[in-house]
Design a protein around this motif. Structure first.
Motif, short mmCIF file in Angstrom:
data_model
loop_
_atom_site.label_atom_id
_atom_site.label_comp_id
_atom_site.label_asym_id
_atom_site.label_seq_id
_atom_site.Cartn_x
_atom_site.Cartn_y
_atom_site.Cartn_z
N LEU A 26 0.83 -1.20 0.00
CA LEU A 26 0.00 0.00 0.00
C LEU A 26 0.87 1.26 0.00
O LEU A 26 0.59 2.21 -0.73
N VAL A 27 1.93 1.26 0.79
CA VAL A 27 2.84 2.40 0.84
C VAL A 27 3.52 2.60 -0.52
O VAL A 27 3.61 3.72 -1.02
N ILE A 28 4.00 1.50 -1.12
CA ILE A 28 4.63 1.58 -2.44
C ILE A 28 3.64 2.15 -3.45
O ILE A 28 3.98 3.03 -4.25
N ASP A 29 2.41 1.65 -3.43
CA ASP A 29 1.38 2.08 -4.37
C ASP A 29 1.11 3.58 -4.22
O ASP A 29 1.12 4.32 -5.22
N TYR A 30 0.86 4.03 -3.00
CA TYR A 30 0.56 5.44 -2.79
C TYR A 30 1.75 6.34 -3.10
O TYR A 30 1.59 7.42 -3.66
N ALA A 31 2.97 5.91 -2.76
CA ALA A 31 4.16 6.70 -3.07
C ALA A 31 4.30 6.87 -4.59
O ALA A 31 4.58 7.97 -5.08
N ALA A 32 4.10 5.79 -5.33
CA ALA A 32 4.20 5.85 -6.78
C ALA A 32 3.11 6.74 -7.38
O ALA A 32 3.37 7.49 -8.34
N ILE A 33 1.92 6.68 -6.81
CA ILE A 33 0.83 7.55 -7.29
C ILE A 33 1.17 9.01 -7.04
O ILE A 33 1.02 9.86 -7.93
N VAL A 34 1.64 9.33 -5.84
CA VAL A 34 1.99 10.72 -5.51
C VAL A 34 3.11 11.21 -6.43
O VAL A 34 3.05 12.34 -6.94
N ILE A 35 4.11 10.37 -6.66
CA ILE A 35 5.22 10.77 -7.53
C ILE A 35 4.73 10.98 -8.96
O ILE A 35 5.08 11.99 -9.59
N SER A 36 3.92 10.09 -9.47
CA SER A 36 3.43 10.22 -10.84
C SER A 36 2.52 11.43 -11.01
O SER A 36 2.71 12.23 -11.93
N VAL A 37 1.55 11.56 -10.14
CA VAL A 37 0.61 12.69 -10.25
C VAL A 37 1.34 14.01 -9.99
O VAL A 37 1.14 14.99 -10.71
N GLY A 38 2.20 14.02 -8.98
CA GLY A 38 2.96 15.24 -8.69
C GLY A 38 3.84 15.65 -9.86
O GLY A 38 3.94 16.84 -10.18
N SER A 39 4.44 14.68 -10.51
CA SER A 39 5.30 14.98 -11.66
C SER A 39 4.51 15.58 -12.81
O SER A 39 4.91 16.59 -13.38
N ILE A 40 3.38 14.97 -13.14
CA ILE A 40 2.62 15.48 -14.28
C ILE A 40 2.02 16.86 -13.98
O ILE A 40 1.98 17.73 -14.85
N VAL A 41 1.60 17.06 -12.74
CA VAL A 41 1.06 18.39 -12.38
C VAL A 41 2.16 19.45 -12.43
O VAL A 41 1.96 20.54 -12.96
#
Length: 188
Positions: A26-41
């Protein structure tokens, strides 16, 4: 089907090893989501700022042109880690139907361990790439290119960790075939 009812995210049931593994997943999943969404934004906002400034002043800021070079690798690696964590990457499914539950369990555990070892090694190699690129800097932001190459460490390390998490999930799954089936349309 919500995340709470899906075994991939069940952090309250099962043996302690499975609970810890699911929490790490769950931590890996959320960290990857934050990194991906944060990068694109961040990429979008930086490029939008450049467009607005150019429109009103006929001069650019300069630094926004370097933001995609810095963040696009993070966006890509974040998506790859999400795919590895959720088991939604490309897979060959044909052999699964010919194996018993225990044979499939052993095969999947072996594959996950091999993937973990391979990507842990790639993560270690990425440290060398980061060391080599430390001295190279982007001219406008002054940030080192090692920042962009650090995405390799995150991606390869994230895939290795996701593979270890998935090894534990497969070991404890009642039916390893049912893992990563997120909707009824894709159920066996």
């Amino acid at each position: 089907m919500g995340r709470a009812s899906f075994p991939l995210y069940d952090v309250k049931a099962g043996p302690p090893a499975l609970r810890v593994s699911n929490m790490a997943g769950l931590v890996i999943d959320y960290a990857a989501i934050v990194i991906s969404v944060g990068s694109i934004v961040a990429i979008f906002l930086a490029l939008m700022a450049e467009v607005v400034v150019r429109y009103f002043t006929s001069a650019g800021l300069g630094w926004p042109n370097e933001v995609p070079n810095l963040l696009f690798p993070w966006l890509v690696m974040g998506g790859i880690v999400i795919g590895a964590q959720r088991g939604t990457h490309i897979a060959a499914e044909a052999i699964r139907s010919f194996l018993s539950t225990e044979q499939l369990r052993k095969l999947l555990m072996l594959l996950h361990v091999l993937v973990a070892i391979a990507f842990a090694y790639l993560a270690w190699l990425s440290l060398q790439v980061i060391a080599i690129t430390k001295a190279q800097v982007f001219p406008m932001t002054g940030l080192g290119q090692a920042w962009a190459y650090s995405a390799l460490l995150f991606g390869f390390g994230g895939i290795a960790l996701a593979s270890l998490v998935n090894t534990v999930r497969v070991a404890f799954a009642q039916d390893p075939q049912s893992l990563n089936q997120s909707d009824p349309e894709h159920a066996p």
